[in-house]
Motif scaffolding. Structure first.
Motif, short mmCIF file in Angstrom:
data_model
loop_
_atom_site.label_atom_id
_atom_site.label_comp_id
_atom_site.label_asym_id
_atom_site.label_seq_id
_atom_site.Cartn_x
_atom_site.Cartn_y
_atom_site.Cartn_z
N ARG A 283 0.83 -1.20 0.00
CA ARG A 283 0.00 0.00 0.00
C ARG A 283 0.87 1.25 0.00
O ARG A 283 1.89 1.31 0.66
CB ARG A 283 -0.91 0.01 1.23
CG ARG A 283 -2.00 -1.02 1.20
CD ARG A 283 -2.87 -0.94 2.44
NE ARG A 283 -3.43 0.41 2.64
CZ ARG A 283 -4.25 0.72 3.64
NH1 ARG A 283 -4.59 -0.19 4.52
NH2 ARG A 283 -4.72 1.95 3.74
N THR A 284 0.39 2.24 -0.75
CA THR A 284 1.16 3.49 -0.85
C THR A 284 0.40 4.70 -0.34
O THR A 284 0.90 5.82 -0.43
CB THR A 284 1.55 3.73 -2.31
OG1 THR A 284 0.36 3.81 -3.11
CG2 THR A 284 2.44 2.62 -2.83
N ASP A 285 -0.79 4.48 0.23
CA ASP A 285 -1.59 5.62 0.67
C ASP A 285 -1.04 6.26 1.93
O ASP A 285 -1.35 7.41 2.24
CB ASP A 285 -3.05 5.22 0.85
CG ASP A 285 -3.23 4.02 1.77
OD1 ASP A 285 -2.25 3.28 1.99
OD2 ASP A 285 -4.36 3.79 2.24
N THR A 290 5.18 6.73 -4.37
CA THR A 290 4.56 6.95 -5.67
C THR A 290 5.56 7.31 -6.77
O THR A 290 5.16 7.46 -7.92
CB THR A 290 3.51 8.08 -5.58
OG1 THR A 290 4.13 9.27 -5.10
CG2 THR A 290 2.38 7.69 -4.64
N GLY A 323 -3.13 1.58 -5.95
CA GLY A 323 -2.48 1.78 -4.66
C GLY A 323 -1.75 0.60 -4.10
O GLY A 323 -1.07 0.71 -3.09
N GLN A 336 -1.66 7.01 -7.23
CA GLN A 336 -1.34 5.67 -6.75
C GLN A 336 -1.16 4.68 -7.90
O GLN A 336 -0.86 3.51 -7.66
CB GLN A 336 -2.46 5.18 -5.81
CG GLN A 336 -2.78 6.09 -4.65
CD GLN A 336 -1.60 6.32 -3.73
OE1 GLN A 336 -0.83 5.40 -3.48
NE2 GLN A 336 -1.44 7.53 -3.22
#
Length: 452
Positions: A283-285, A290, A323, A336
């Motif tokens: 996950r990149t949130d 990014t 994401g 994302q």
């Protein structure tokens, strides 16, 4: 068995547990949405997870099965020459142990991971079947009937059956080790009687810290004895907690895999193949990973290191999700996703990391590791050979980073046998004897010539 060694000169060598050419099936994938066009990058297999094809979604009441969504996935994969791993888990509502019943479950009421997901098959899917006691005894007929039905229906289409997804996480499993070991044993007997060519894959735990410990306890309870393949997930993000701009490091795969191999050795399971049945940069949130250059660097280093460590298969998660490891997107503007860096591809956009995935596939498939990946300081290298006297060396500097399209580099002096190198965009550049090249976070592949 040695999984890694540190020499006196500070060189770290990652020792593989297998030899021979890397097969195309090493590169396997998750495709989230059935409407997504089949990937234009080559893949050897798919894992059906988050595809609306779980037990709870198919077996909606006793003896009632809706195979529609599973069938279209199986037909699609077969038409593309990809084999299938099917995830058996997620108990349907009608078969679940009550959240307050400690005779067949934890006795603790929690919200399972897929409770609020549209068309996920109902709440409570992390609870065991209600006819399987916490000690692993009982008829376990719900599970047996389900496994019998799905294997009979899918015979010839499914190559691997995985028992459960991420059972070391509370919202994924609220049962015991003994229950999962019994489910594995029963599945092995049923699959073997209906489709002897299909193989059983252990439940797949996740994360650096609980994952190996969970697998140790599972094997101590009799788990993996009936399995043909040992599985875990390869995520290495947020090891110390998710913090903005603290990014996943592909080299942490070395420690993660070594921990699982140590557990396998301790329980006499070290000769079985290892599949990483899910993994990516994650996950990149929260960590805001990014940057498209860094994502490209990660995906290549991730596969180079796993290949060196003898991982038989690596299922990237995922091709088309936003994401979590996104390689392809329907639009080019999602931060994302491709974040504006994608190229038109099959009705959508192929992200730079998707292009890098294609390149590392080209580098590895058909090549035989000639030397384990090793680090001399911060510079990593992995050697490969092919027929016709071909030699190659993948190199990168793990201390370097990228930002806003600019990547820092260091000077590297290639051996005189190498005459060219390939980059992650698919380009090739000549290398003059005695000259130096610039290396950074994104690996390059030095070669003695073109692939024969």
């Amino acid at each position: 068995v040695s999984f890694h060694s540190v020499a006196g000169n500070g060189t770290l060598a990652v020792m593989a547990n297998s030899s021979g050419a890397i097969p195309s099936t090493f590169f396997s994938m998750h495709i989230n949405d059935f409407r997504t066009p089949w990937p234009t990058v080559p893949i050897g297999g798919v894992r059906l997870w988050d595809t609306q094809t779980t037990w709870g979604q198919i077996n909606t009441s006793p003896g009632i099965y809706d195979w529609t969504k599973l069938d279209r996935r199986l037909t699609q994969a077969q038409s593309r020459g990809a084999d299938v791993m099917y995830e058996l888990g997620r108990t349907p509502v009608w078969a679940q142990c009550s959240s307050t019943d400690s005779t067949c479950g934890s006795g603790v009421t929690i919200t399972c991971g897929h409770n609020g997901v549209t068309a996920a098959g109902g709440p409570g899917q992390c609870y065991p079947p209600n006819d399987l006691k916490i000690d692993g005894s009982g008829p376990n007929q719900h599970w047996k009937d389900w496994v019998t039905a799905v294997v009979t229906h899918s015979r010839g289409f499914v190559r691997y059956y995985e028992i459960w997804n991420e059972p070391d996480i509370a919202h994924s499993w609220q049962g015991s080790f003994a229950q999962l070991a019994r489910m594995e044993q029963d599945a092995k007997a049923i699959v073997g009687s209906i489709d002897p060519s299909a193989l059983i894959v252990t439940p797949a735990p996740v994360d650096m810290h609980p994952g190996p410990t969970w697998m140790d306890r599972y094997m101590a309870a009799g788990g993996a004895q009936a399995a043909d393949v040992i599985a875990f997930h390869g995520y290495v993000e947020c090891i110390g907690g998710c913090v903005p701009h603290v990014y996943p490091t592909a080299e942490d795969e070395v420690l993660l895999i070594s921990k699982f191999k140590a557990v396998m050795l301790a329980h006499g399971q070290q000769t079985k193949p290892i599949f990483i049945t899910e993994g990516s940069w994650g996950r990149t949130d929260i960590n805001l990973f990014t940057d498209q250059d860094l994502r490209s660097a990660f995906i290549v280093r991730y596969h180079l290191l796993q290949g060196s460590l003898g991982i038989a298969r690596s299922y990237w998660y995922l091709w088309d999700g936003i994401g979590v490891g996104t390689l392809w997107d329907t639009v080019n503007t999602n931060l994302q996703g491709c974040a504006g860096g994608g190229i038109p591809n099959n009705g959508g956009y192929l992200c730079p990391s998707g292009i890098a995935y294609q390149q590392v596939y080209n580098w590895l498939v058909g090549a035989s590791p000639s030397a384990p990946c090793s680090a001399n300081g911060t510079v990593w290298s992995c050697g490969y050979t092919r027929g016709g006297g071909y030699h190659a060396l993948a190199v990168w500097d793990a201390s370097k980073t990228c930002s806003n399209g600019v990547c820092a580099t260091s000077i590297y002096s290639p051996d005189s046998q190498f005459v060219q190198y390939r980059d992650l965009a698919g380009g090739t550049k000549s290398v003059a004897s005695g000259s130096t090249i610039q290396i950074g976070a994104k690996p390059v592949l030095l070669e003695t010539g073109n692939v024969p």
